[in-house]
Motif scaffolding. Structure first.
Motif, mmCIF file in Angstrom:
data_model
loop_
_atom_site.group_PDB
_atom_site.id
_atom_site.type_symbol
_atom_site.label_atom_id
_atom_site.label_comp_id
_atom_site.label_asym_id
_atom_site.label_seq_id
_atom_site.Cartn_x
_atom_site.Cartn_y
_atom_site.Cartn_z
ATOM 1 N N SER A 8 0.840 -1.197 0.000
ATOM 2 C CA SER A 8 0.000 0.000 0.000
ATOM 3 C C SER A 8 0.874 1.245 0.000
ATOM 4 C CB SER A 8 -0.912 0.017 1.226
ATOM 5 O OG SER A 8 -1.829 -1.059 1.175
ATOM 6 N N MET A 9 0.434 2.271 -0.741
ATOM 7 C CA MET A 9 1.190 3.516 -0.840
ATOM 8 C C MET A 9 0.316 4.736 -0.591
ATOM 9 S SD MET A 9 3.555 3.027 -4.266
ATOM 10 C CE MET A 9 2.553 1.835 -5.161
ATOM 11 N N TRP A 10 0.866 5.702 0.100
ATOM 12 C CA TRP A 10 0.369 7.069 0.095
ATOM 13 C C TRP A 10 1.411 7.881 -0.664
ATOM 14 C CZ3 TRP A 10 -1.539 8.756 5.656
ATOM 15 C CH2 TRP A 10 -2.607 7.943 6.037
ATOM 16 N N ILE A 11 1.002 8.530 -1.722
ATOM 17 C CA ILE A 11 1.919 9.369 -2.497
ATOM 18 C C ILE A 11 1.913 10.771 -1.919
ATOM 19 C CG2 ILE A 11 2.470 10.303 -4.768
ATOM 20 C CD1 ILE A 11 2.772 7.246 -4.530
ATOM 21 N N ARG A 12 3.097 11.323 -1.737
ATOM 22 C CA ARG A 12 3.219 12.698 -1.251
ATOM 23 C C ARG A 12 3.825 13.562 -2.354
ATOM 24 N NH1 ARG A 12 5.482 12.145 4.948
ATOM 25 N NH2 ARG A 12 3.431 12.113 5.947
ATOM 26 N N TYR A 13 3.165 14.685 -2.590
ATOM 27 C CA TYR A 13 3.607 15.586 -3.661
ATOM 28 C C TYR A 13 3.637 16.998 -3.106
ATOM 29 C CZ TYR A 13 3.895 17.663 -8.346
ATOM 30 O OH TYR A 13 4.294 18.360 -9.471
ATOM 31 N N VAL A 14 4.838 17.557 -2.983
ATOM 32 C CA VAL A 14 4.975 18.922 -2.470
ATOM 33 C C VAL A 14 4.722 19.898 -3.615
ATOM 34 C CG1 VAL A 14 6.499 20.595 -1.361
ATOM 35 C CG2 VAL A 14 6.611 18.176 -0.702
ATOM 36 N N LEU A 15 3.758 20.770 -3.420
ATOM 37 C CA LEU A 15 3.365 21.730 -4.448
ATOM 38 C C LEU A 15 4.119 23.036 -4.239
ATOM 39 C CD1 LEU A 15 1.569 22.453 -6.845
ATOM 40 C CD2 LEU A 15 -0.258 23.022 -5.221
ATOM 41 N N VAL A 16 5.050 23.307 -5.151
ATOM 42 C CA VAL A 16 5.905 24.494 -5.057
ATOM 43 C C VAL A 16 5.644 25.386 -6.269
ATOM 44 C CG1 VAL A 16 8.267 25.345 -4.755
ATOM 45 C CG2 VAL A 16 7.673 23.009 -4.021
ATOM 46 N N PRO A 17 5.069 26.569 -6.071
ATOM 47 C CA PRO A 17 4.812 27.460 -7.204
ATOM 48 C C PRO A 17 6.073 27.714 -8.028
ATOM 49 C CG PRO A 17 3.698 28.270 -5.250
ATOM 50 C CD PRO A 17 4.574 27.130 -4.798
#
Length: 248
Positions: free
Chosen positions: A166-175
């Motif tokens: 199982s995975m939780w994907i983390r995506y840092v949103l940087v303008p």
């Protein structure tokens, strides 16, 4: 707690208790030292070097976890190993995960996936959840943002899917860095092709780690970068949701 003993040693930075941000429930979060990447937005530059951590045995770590085992179990939590990069110390990480499994604790591994090839199958078998940080989906942006290559992380995600992790994907949103619509659509298509992703977490960039850079005498590369506004965050979440992914 298991009576098994293990004097395998690793370099650790610290540990903490958290709720809702490092996996399900209340977690014992172990920060290991050392990381091969140098992400421009890294909030923990004090974990970059293994030499800056302290040496600890698996037994010592498990003694600390034991103090909170009843509490985190009752709160539906477990143990998360983060960093730094846990897969820089695969033997130590694997030993802690194994002991936690023996103790009946939910386990999570927070990793960039850059060193995914170092994770043996038995380590992953003892991992209930992988928090996989995908820093960017454009190859050039990924290299500029982290100093590393994107392909090892994507290969690791594919392997985790094949193994049923199982995975939780983390995506840092940087303008200006990770907000390109085409790149996000590409990532959403890739993730939609994997069957073991439970959720995608959009993490708005912030400057909360800037004080650590100041304390270490290091420049914070994104000091002038703003946090993403609510409209941008909603747009990115919707891009993932359009591919049938659960995004927060």
């Amino acid at each position: 707690m298991s009576t098994t003993t293990d004097r395998t040693t690793g370099r650790i930075h610290s540990w903490d208790l958290s709720t809702g941000v490092d996996g399900p429930g209340t977690r014992f979060v172990l920060f290991v030292s050392g990381c091969p990447l140098r992400c421009l937005y890294c909030a923990n530059p004090d974990t970059w070097h293994m030499r800056d951590g302290r040496q600890a045995t698996v037994d010592e770590v498990m003694a600390d976890i034991e103090k909170y085992r009843a509490f985190i179990s009752t709160a539906g939590g477990g143990v998360t190993i983060t960093g730094g990069e846990p897969l820089l110390q695969p033997a130590f990480t694997a030993a802690v995960l194994r002991r936690c499994q023996e103790a009946g604790l939910h386990t999570a591994l927070d990793t960039s996936g850059f060193l995914g090839a170092r994770a043996p199958d038995d380590l992953l078998a003892d991992t209930d959840l992988v928090l996989l940080d995908i820093k960017a989906f454009d190859v050039t942006t990924y290299r500029k943002l982290t100093g590393g290559e994107l392909s090892p992380t994507l290969n690791f995600a594919t392997r985790l899917d094949r193994l049923g992790n199982s995975m939780w994907i983390r995506y840092v949103l940087v303008p200006g860095w990770t907000d390109d619509p085409e790149a996000i659509n590409g990532l959403a298509r890739f993730l939609a092709g994997l069957g073991t992703i439970d959720r995608v977490e959009i993490l708005p960039f912030h400057e909360l780690g800037a004080a650590k850079y100041d304390a270490l005498g290091l420049p914070f590369p994104l000091r002038e970068t703003p946090s993403p506004g609510p409209e941008l965050v909603r747009r990115v979440r919707e891009q993932f949701r359009q591919r049938g992914l659960t995004a927060f």
